[in-house]
Design a protein around this motif. Structure first.
Motif, short mmCIF file in Angstrom:
data_model
loop_
_atom_site.label_atom_id
_atom_site.label_comp_id
_atom_site.label_asym_id
_atom_site.label_seq_id
_atom_site.Cartn_x
_atom_site.Cartn_y
_atom_site.Cartn_z
N ALA A 66 -6.68 4.36 -14.96
CA ALA A 66 -7.51 4.35 -13.76
C ALA A 66 -7.16 3.23 -12.79
CB ALA A 66 -8.98 4.29 -14.14
N PRO A 67 -6.93 1.97 -13.23
CA PRO A 67 -6.58 0.92 -12.26
C PRO A 67 -5.33 1.26 -11.44
CG PRO A 67 -7.18 -0.07 -14.35
CD PRO A 67 -7.10 1.41 -14.59
N PHE A 68 -4.32 1.86 -12.10
CA PHE A 68 -3.11 2.24 -11.37
C PHE A 68 -3.41 3.37 -10.38
CE2 PHE A 68 -1.96 0.71 -15.60
CZ PHE A 68 -1.10 -0.33 -15.28
N PHE A 69 -4.28 4.28 -10.81
CA PHE A 69 -4.70 5.38 -9.94
C PHE A 69 -5.42 4.82 -8.70
CE2 PHE A 69 -8.31 8.06 -8.70
CZ PHE A 69 -7.64 9.18 -8.25
N LEU A 70 -6.34 3.88 -8.92
CA LEU A 70 -7.09 3.29 -7.81
C LEU A 70 -6.17 2.52 -6.87
CD1 LEU A 70 -10.26 2.05 -9.73
CD2 LEU A 70 -10.13 3.96 -8.12
N PHE A 71 -5.22 1.79 -7.45
CA PHE A 71 -4.26 1.04 -6.62
C PHE A 71 -3.49 1.99 -5.72
CE2 PHE A 71 -0.15 -1.07 -5.89
CZ PHE A 71 -0.60 -2.29 -5.38
N GLY A 72 -3.00 3.10 -6.28
CA GLY A 72 -2.29 4.09 -5.48
C GLY A 72 -3.18 4.73 -4.42
N LEU A 73 -4.45 4.95 -4.79
CA LEU A 73 -5.39 5.55 -3.85
C LEU A 73 -5.63 4.63 -2.66
CD1 LEU A 73 -7.32 7.87 -3.20
CD2 LEU A 73 -9.07 6.70 -4.53
N ILE A 75 -3.56 2.51 -1.48
CA ILE A 75 -2.35 2.48 -0.66
C ILE A 75 -2.23 3.75 0.19
CG2 ILE A 75 0.18 2.53 -0.75
CD1 ILE A 75 0.04 0.73 -3.20
N LEU A 76 -2.55 4.90 -0.42
CA LEU A 76 -2.34 6.18 0.25
C LEU A 76 -3.55 6.65 1.05
CD1 LEU A 76 -0.51 8.09 -2.63
CD2 LEU A 76 0.52 7.01 -0.62
N SER A 77 -4.66 5.91 1.01
CA SER A 77 -5.88 6.35 1.70
C SER A 77 -5.68 6.61 3.19
CB SER A 77 -7.00 5.34 1.48
OG SER A 77 -6.63 4.04 1.91
N PRO A 78 -4.83 5.83 3.91
CA PRO A 78 -4.63 6.15 5.33
C PRO A 78 -4.14 7.57 5.58
CG PRO A 78 -3.80 3.95 4.88
CD PRO A 78 -4.14 4.57 3.55
N ARG A 79 -3.32 8.09 4.67
CA ARG A 79 -2.82 9.46 4.87
C ARG A 79 -3.97 10.46 4.77
NH1 ARG A 79 2.53 10.15 5.07
NH2 ARG A 79 3.88 8.44 4.41
N LEU A 80 -4.90 10.22 3.85
CA LEU A 80 -6.08 11.09 3.73
C LEU A 80 -6.93 11.01 4.99
CD1 LEU A 80 -7.44 10.71 0.07
CD2 LEU A 80 -6.61 12.80 1.17
N PHE A 81 -7.14 9.79 5.48
CA PHE A 81 -7.96 9.62 6.68
C PHE A 81 -7.29 10.27 7.89
CE2 PHE A 81 -9.76 5.50 4.70
CZ PHE A 81 -10.67 6.26 3.97
N ALA A 95 -15.96 2.55 13.11
CA ALA A 95 -14.61 2.03 13.00
C ALA A 95 -14.35 1.75 11.53
CB ALA A 95 -14.43 0.76 13.83
N ALA A 96 -13.08 1.68 11.16
CA ALA A 96 -12.74 1.45 9.75
C ALA A 96 -11.34 0.86 9.68
CB ALA A 96 -12.81 2.76 8.95
N VAL A 97 -11.05 0.27 8.53
CA VAL A 97 -9.71 -0.21 8.22
C VAL A 97 -9.33 0.35 6.86
CG1 VAL A 97 -8.25 -2.20 7.78
CG2 VAL A 97 -9.97 -2.32 9.55
N ALA A 98 -8.15 0.91 6.74
CA ALA A 98 -7.71 1.49 5.47
C ALA A 98 -6.28 1.08 5.20
CB ALA A 98 -7.83 3.01 5.51
N GLY A 99 -5.99 0.87 3.91
CA GLY A 99 -4.64 0.51 3.50
C GLY A 99 -4.60 -0.83 2.81
N LEU A 100 -4.08 -0.84 1.59
CA LEU A 100 -4.02 -2.08 0.82
C LEU A 100 -2.83 -2.94 1.25
CD1 LEU A 100 -5.56 -3.46 -1.50
CD2 LEU A 100 -3.94 -2.42 -3.09
N LEU A 101 -1.72 -2.30 1.60
CA LEU A 101 -0.51 -3.01 2.03
C LEU A 101 -0.42 -2.99 3.54
CD1 LEU A 101 2.01 -1.61 -0.60
CD2 LEU A 101 0.60 -3.66 -0.76
N SER A 102 0.05 -4.10 4.13
CA SER A 102 0.06 -4.23 5.58
C SER A 102 0.92 -3.16 6.27
CB SER A 102 0.54 -5.63 5.98
OG SER A 102 1.85 -5.87 5.46
N LYS A 103 1.98 -2.71 5.61
CA LYS A 103 2.86 -1.71 6.21
C LYS A 103 2.19 -0.34 6.32
CE LYS A 103 7.28 -3.77 4.85
NZ LYS A 103 8.55 -3.55 4.10
N PHE A 104 1.14 -0.12 5.54
CA PHE A 104 0.45 1.18 5.55
C PHE A 104 -1.03 0.99 5.92
CE2 PHE A 104 3.79 1.20 2.32
CZ PHE A 104 4.59 2.24 2.76
N ARG A 105 -1.34 -0.05 6.67
CA ARG A 105 -2.73 -0.38 6.99
C ARG A 105 -2.99 -0.09 8.46
NH1 ARG A 105 -3.43 -6.25 5.87
NH2 ARG A 105 -3.46 -5.59 3.69
N PHE A 106 -4.08 0.63 8.74
CA PHE A 106 -4.41 1.01 10.10
C PHE A 106 -5.87 0.69 10.41
CE2 PHE A 106 -0.85 3.72 8.97
CZ PHE A 106 -0.05 3.66 10.10
#
Length: 529
Positions: free
Chosen positions: A180-187, A189-195, A239-250
């Motif tokens: 689960a922790p690895f799943f959450l970490f990936g989620l 990171i990839l959450s901006p694509r879902l949004f 308003a919102a901010v999503a993305g754990l890594l700066s390269k994928f953060r919006f």
């Protein structure tokens, strides 16, 4: 935000855990369910809409929306309880993905029933809606939550099915929870694509992007860009901010917020969202989730060790999880979320302007109103707007360094608590690992290995129903039906016809000694000895 997902969580939980609970006449139940569904869609819904229109009273959107959503979820769960449609796949390769198939079908039924229900709400609420908002816009806006919720849940359920299909069920659950922790970490990171998909986002213009970039530099938080959040003509100032890594953060800003708020107010709202990142709230949520996972592992392990019949009766266990564990998680998480929101408010006031932030809160209060009186404060992820304004006004000296230090202390506490939970989990998880080996040996019919593994367990665990059950299974697979019968009697009725624990200490092989004792018992009853 979490409130919007509650009915979907109950949908997935109910359709996966209670499927087939009363499926004595599945075909008849399916026909009755379909008939009542048609009555609801073509008789009850139009009548409900007409009745509300005649009264002239327009109910609160939040209230009627939740009522209809829970009606949909409850009715779909009834279908799974009485019909259990996935039972047709039991003898195929798809049987290993029974939970996944349940969820997929539940999602399909939910989306199928959602449209007529939401169009009915549209007809009821139309006097209060914008003239620009069409039925298609209204329905598409309702799809944003399922789009964000269903893909990660479906991926997680597939992981669960893969884990549970290999060996002992509880071991499969623990194996999945460890991932689960690895799943959450990936989620994260990839959450901006879902949004981007759910909100149909577009890139902001250069002027807005430049202003937001300046604020992010002031907040010492890097972002990859600014996206305009499509609200489908609904008055949603957010308003919102999503993305754990700066390269994928919006940074996400709704089109409605851009139309209503001034530039200074927009900066204050964005500053709040950037505060979540600068203060490490995303990491705090991740650490909290890891703690919840560790608690779930300990909870499930101790439940089967010390209260085995709760776990054997899976329905009781699932109800216990719903009544105890899930509400506990929700209460603690919402408390953490409210604390983080207050910190982000103070951060925004410090890097932008206190007056701009307060004015933005006052506009929000006018636009979204107050929460329903019946909804408890302790289930809110955001404090009420009056409390947020008071929190900012009562803080005379806003120091970002103090906010950063306090947020670090919170993360350190979460890490320490996680370490404690890891140590606490060692004993129950070790027992479950031994049981997993015992389970695999029993399924393989290796009676000698089963006996050795039982001898390695603490003496009190040899009386455990699970251990006795594995002895019985191993005996059956080895053709020792007498042993299997007596051990099964001990496991399910608690009556010790033959002392199981003394058998492995006999000078002969355990199987021979056990057969001998069983024969003695039979002869005793027949008066031959």
């Amino acid at each position: 935000m979490i409130v919007q997902f509650i009915h979907l969580i109950l949908l997935c939980y109910g359709c996966s855990e209670f499927a087939g609970y009363c499926s004595n006449m599945p075909h008849t139940a399916a026909a009755i369910w379909l008939f009542i569904t048609l009555l609801i869609l073509f008789v009850w819904l139009p009548a409900c809409s007409e009745k509300l229109s005649e009264t002239g009273k327009i109910p609160g959107f939040f209230k009627i929306y939740n009522i209809f959503c829970f009606i949909i979820v409850g009715w779909i769960c009834v279908f799974f309880i009485f019909v259990n449609p996935i039972s047709a796949f039991k003898e195929t390769l798809l049987s290993d993905f029974s939970v996944t198939l349940n969820i997929v079908l539940a999602m399909f039924l939910y989306l199928l029933l959602l449209k007529p229900f939401m169009l009915t709400i549209y007809d009821i609420m139309q006097p209060l809606l914008s003239e620009e908002e069409s039925k298609e816009d209204f329905y598409r806006a309702r799809l944003t939550v399922p789009i964000i919720f269903f893909p990660p849940v479906l991926f997680w359920i597939i992981l669960e099915d893969l884990g549970l299909s290999k060996g002992m069920e509880l071991m499969g659950e623990i194996r999945t929870l460890v991932l689960a922790p690895f799943f959450l970490f990936g989620l994260y990171i990839l959450s901006p694509r879902l949004f981007n998909w759910a909100w149909k986002t577009e890139n902001a213009n250069d002027e807005l992007s430049q202003r937001i970039s300046e604020i992010s530099e002031k907040a010492q938080t890097k972002i990859a860009g600014v996206k305009i959040w499509n609200t489908f003509n609904e008055p949603l100032p957010n308003a919102a901010v999503a993305g754990l890594l700066s390269k994928f953060r919006f940074v996400y800003i709704t089109d409605f917020l851009l139309d209503v708020f001034t530039n200074n107010q927009i900066e204050a709202v964005v500053g709040h969202e950037l505060g979540h990142l600068r203060l490490g709230h995303v990491l705090s949520y991740l650490l909290f989730s890891i703690n919840a996972i560790l608690l779930a592992i300990i909870f499930k392990s101790l439940l089967i060790i010390y209260f085995p019949y709760f776990y054997i009766n899976s329905t009781t266990t699932y109800i216990l999880e719903i009544v105890v564990f899930i509400p506990f998680f929700a209460l603690v998480f919402t408390a953490l979320a409210r604390h983080c929101e207050r910190q982000a408010d103070l951060f925004s006031s410090a890097i932008t302007c206190k007056e701009s932030f307060i004015s933005s809160m006052n506009i929000l209060k006018l636009l979204i109103g107050t929460k329903p009186k019946w909804f408890p404060k302790w289930l809110l992820t955001h404090p009420e707007i009056e409390d947020r304004i008071e929190n900012v006004n009562n803080t005379s000296e806003l120091k970002i360094t103090k906010l950063i230090r306090d947020s670090k202390v919170l993360r350190y506490l979460l890490v320490v608590f996680a370490v404690i939970l890891i140590f606490v989990s060692v004993y129950p998880v070790t027992i479950v690992l031994n049981w997993s080996n015992l389970y695999n040996a029993a399924q393989a019919g290796n009676c000698r290995l089963v006996s050795d593994l039982c001898n390695s367990l603490p003496e009190w665990l040899n009386e455990h129903p699970f251990v006795l059950e594995q002895r019985s299974i191993a005996a059956m697979n080895c053709g020792n039906y007498g042993i299997a019968a007596v051990v099964s009697f001990k496991a399910y009725f608690g009556i010790d016809l033959v002392s199981v624990l003394q058998i492995p200490h006999h000078s002969g092989s355990p199987e021979v000694a056990f057969d001998f004792k069983v024969m003695q018992l039979v002869l005793k009853f027949l008066n031959f000895n």
